[in-house]
Enzyme design. Structure first.
Site, short mmCIF file in Angstrom:
data_model
loop_
_atom_site.label_atom_id
_atom_site.label_comp_id
_atom_site.label_asym_id
_atom_site.label_seq_id
_atom_site.Cartn_x
_atom_site.Cartn_y
_atom_site.Cartn_z
N LYS A 254 -3.66 -2.95 -1.27
CA LYS A 254 -2.62 -2.08 -1.42
C LYS A 254 -3.06 -1.22 -2.54
O LYS A 254 -2.92 -1.64 -3.61
CB LYS A 254 -1.34 -2.87 -1.51
N ASP A 259 4.84 4.39 -6.26
CA ASP A 259 5.80 3.98 -5.13
C ASP A 259 7.24 4.14 -5.79
O ASP A 259 7.80 3.61 -6.53
CB ASP A 259 5.68 2.32 -5.07
N LYS A 266 14.02 4.19 -5.22
CA LYS A 266 14.24 3.04 -6.03
C LYS A 266 15.18 3.52 -7.26
O LYS A 266 15.30 4.50 -7.46
CB LYS A 266 12.80 2.60 -6.81
N ASP A 277 1.30 -0.05 -8.57
CA ASP A 277 1.32 -0.38 -7.10
C ASP A 277 0.06 -0.35 -6.37
O ASP A 277 -0.08 -0.46 -5.29
CB ASP A 277 2.49 0.22 -6.41
N ASP A 336 10.93 1.61 1.38
CA ASP A 336 10.33 1.06 0.16
C ASP A 336 9.79 -0.13 0.42
O ASP A 336 8.67 -0.63 -0.37
CB ASP A 336 11.54 0.75 -0.67
N GLU A 338 6.75 -0.18 2.09
CA GLU A 338 5.57 0.48 2.35
C GLU A 338 4.37 -0.33 2.30
O GLU A 338 3.37 -0.05 3.03
CB GLU A 338 5.47 1.86 1.76
N ARG A 340 3.42 -3.48 3.41
CA ARG A 340 2.93 -3.87 4.32
C ARG A 340 2.81 -2.81 5.58
O ARG A 340 2.13 -3.30 6.39
CB ARG A 340 4.17 -4.81 5.07
N1 BES Z 1 5.78 -2.28 -4.75
C1 BES Z 1 6.90 -2.86 -4.36
C2 BES Z 1 7.28 -4.19 -4.91
C3 BES Z 1 7.35 -4.40 -6.32
C4 BES Z 1 8.64 -4.40 -6.87
C5 BES Z 1 6.39 -5.11 -7.17
C6 BES Z 1 8.89 -4.57 -8.44
C7 BES Z 1 6.67 -5.18 -8.49
C8 BES Z 1 7.84 -5.02 -9.18
C9 BES Z 1 7.06 -2.97 -3.03
O1 BES Z 1 6.76 -1.63 -2.19
C10 BES Z 1 8.67 -2.75 -2.74
O2 BES Z 1 9.26 -1.87 -3.11
N2 BES Z 1 9.26 -3.86 -2.09
C11 BES Z 1 10.53 -3.98 -1.82
C12 BES Z 1 10.69 -4.68 -0.34
C13 BES Z 1 12.16 -4.61 0.09
C14 BES Z 1 12.59 -3.24 0.19
C15 BES Z 1 12.17 -5.24 1.19
C16 BES Z 1 11.10 -5.07 -2.68
O3 BES Z 1 10.54 -5.93 -3.20
O4 BES Z 1 12.30 -4.71 -3.27
ZN ZN Z 2 5.16 -0.91 -3.31
MN MN Z 3 8.19 -0.17 -2.36
#
Ligand code: BES
Ligand code: ZN
Ligand code: MN
Length: 492
Positions: A254, A259, A266, A277, A336, A338, A340
């Site tokens: 990834k 992000d 966010k 990210d 968010d 993204e 996957r």
């Molecule tokens: N890059 C983030 C995951 C992340 C968050 C990594 C905080 C490290 C610290 C990912 O793209 C994301 O935003 N995931 C969301 C998924 C949700 C919307 C289902 C998350 O984890 O909140």
């Molecule tokens: Zn992300």
């Molecule tokens: Mn995200």
């Protein structure tokens, strides 16, 4: 940092240590160990402090000319490669600003080979020596420490050091890219690093830009990419070490250089950390470099999905349905989620266009894995438990920890689409975000063909440290690279 093996004489006995009369001497101490070292200074300190020796505990003892730095190793029966690496890191941390050269004594009676010991020490030292702020601070304070002498007579140490230096060079490259702020590391800058690395290591490179990805039907990748004005890329690096074999590893990373969450934006606190990210893509890039340099006898394609996730005027909206390269359609219920999305297209690309048949993806995929496992274990998700156990075992040998998470069919229901095939966030659990890391993994799995072994590593908790560790500075860790090299190289 220069790491030398002391050629003065044999340091296999503690008695020889007493011949060091000045400068800095690092001395490892197991918890509860009675020091056989007959220095009055050390033995009286340990007599006064019988509990000394907790993991990475540091104590300076000095006589007029000799400064002895005691470093705790914790319990001897729990000591391993990772702790040896971290011991070297803790020693380096203590010495960095104090002296140009230092002597380091090695723990005795380890159940590691000389080769492993050399590797662990070198990686611990070089990772601690790496300092991302040197690229940015206008008033630089370069490290004073230039040379560490390992006090050992083991001839095997040298090849371990060489391998450790090779690995840590690539790990530090991955860390450098990850620590770069998103204004300096755009997808295009990342691509240029990949091009340089491909050229230097004779790797074949294939690049899809957004227009090309769209034409091929990679709607999920393009959906994420379209919110940013920066060009985005799917990058593949190929290494062929065994042209008569049909086995081909696919490593996928990834590579979200920033992000923001997109339209599902966010919260602003800690959003700056989302420059990290792209740690999965950086790990894939670095791993390809090591495998090529080691001339492994395997075939590998390393794929990096590199884009930003921004809420520009063309950004995708919650509710959009994208057509993925796997053939499945996906409802984007949260922009968010993204990672996957870019990975489901990358993983289909690996299988369809590159015939990869053994897949591992690395992604800072979910905040939920940080809640589950914290900083110390990477979450492992798989459709083939035996394959995952091989990876976890490889990690154990090089000091990287993994934890196998469940992937029962029960969870499939949670990403079933209303009108599309799948949804990019889970639903139907007993609270929003229930099993968030597993539903993320399930989405990626939807792009994996039947009978293709696949592992997803959720490195969101392990890819960077917000605060320094006793043995490593804050910032990107380069997690995953050592494990992948060990696993792939072991599979000849
Ligand atoms: N890059 C983030 C995951 C992340 C968050 C990594 C905080 C490290 C610290 C990912 O793209 C994301 O935003 N995931 C969301 C998924 C949700 C919307 C289902 C998350 O984890 O909140
Ligand atoms: Zn992300
Ligand atoms: Mn995200």
């Amino acid at each position: 940092m220069q790491i030398a093996i002391s050629d003065k004489q044999s340091f296999s006995t503690n008695k020889k240590l007493e011949e060091i009369k000045d400068g800095y001497l690092v001395l490892p101490i197991f918890e509860g160990e009675k020091a056989k070292f007959s220095s009055e200074l050390v033995s009286s300190f340990l007599k006064e402090n019988p509990k000394f020796g907790k993991l990475y505990e540091v104590q300076l003892l000095y006589s007029p000319n000799l400064k002895i730095v005691l470093i705790g190793l914790g319990k001897k029966d729990k000591f391993d490669f990772g702790k040896l690496q971290n011991f070297a890191g803790a020693a380096t941390k203590y010495l960095l600003a104090k002296t140009e050269e230092a002597n380091l004594a090695l723990p005795k009676g380890l159940s590691l080979s000389g080769e492993q010991i050399g590797q662990a020490l070198s990686i611990g030292i070089q990772l601690m020596d790496h300092d991302p702020s040197l690229d940015y601070k206008s008033k630089k304070e370069p490290h004073k420490l230039k040379k560490i002498n390992l006090l050992s007579s083991d001839p095997k140490l040298r090849q371990g050091l060489e391998r450790g230096n090779l690995l840590s060079g690539s790990i530090n490259l991955a860390r450098k890219l990850a620590d770069m702020p998103a204004n300096e590391l755009s997808p295009t800058v990342f691509l240029n690093h990949a091009k340089d690395l491909a050229k230097a290591n004779n790797l074949e490179i294939t690049v899809l830009d957004e227009a090309h990805a769209k034409k091929k039907g990679m709607g999920a990748f393009v959906g994420v990419a379209q919110g940013s004005d920066e060009p985005s890329y799917l990058i593949a690096l190929e290494y062929t070490g065994n042209s008569s074999s049909k086995e081909k590893w696919g490593l996928l990373g990834k590579g979200i250089t920033f992000d923001s969450g997109g339209i599902s934006i966010k919260p602003s606190s800690n959003m700056h950390e989302m420059k990290y990210d792209m740690c999965g893509a950086a790990a894939v890039l670095a791993t390809m470099q090591v495998l090529a340099k080691l001339k492994v006898k395997n075939n590998i394609v390393g794929i990096m999905a590199v884009t930003e996730n921004l809420p520009g005027g063309k950004a995708q909206r919650p509710g959009d349905i994208v057509r993925t390269y796997s053939g499945k359609t996906a409802e984007v219920l949260n922009t968010d989620a993204e990672g996957r999305l870019v990975l489901i297209d990358a993983i289909a690309w690996a299988q369809k266009d590159f015939k990869a048949n053994k897949l591992i993806d690395l992604a800072t995929l979910t905040g939920a894995i940080v809640i589950s496992l914290g900083d110390f274990n990477t979450g492992v998700f798989t459709n083939n438990v035996q394959f995952a156990k091989q990876l976890i075992n490889a990690g154990g040998q090089v000091g990287e920890k993994y934890w196998l998470m469940p992937m029962d069919e029960d969870y499939d229901e949670m990403i079933k689409g209303e009108i599309g095939d799948i949804t990019n966030i889970g639903h139907g659990g007993s609270m929003p975000g229930a099993a968030g890391s597993i539903t993320g993994a399930k989405f990626i799995e939807a792009g994996v063909k039947e009978n293709i072994p696949w592992i997803h590593l959720d490195i969101a908790g392990t890819a960077w440290d917000s605060k320094p560790k006793p043995y490593r500075g804050a910032g990107a860790t380069g997690v995953g690279i050592k494990t992948l090299v060990k696993l792939i190289e072991g599979d000849k």
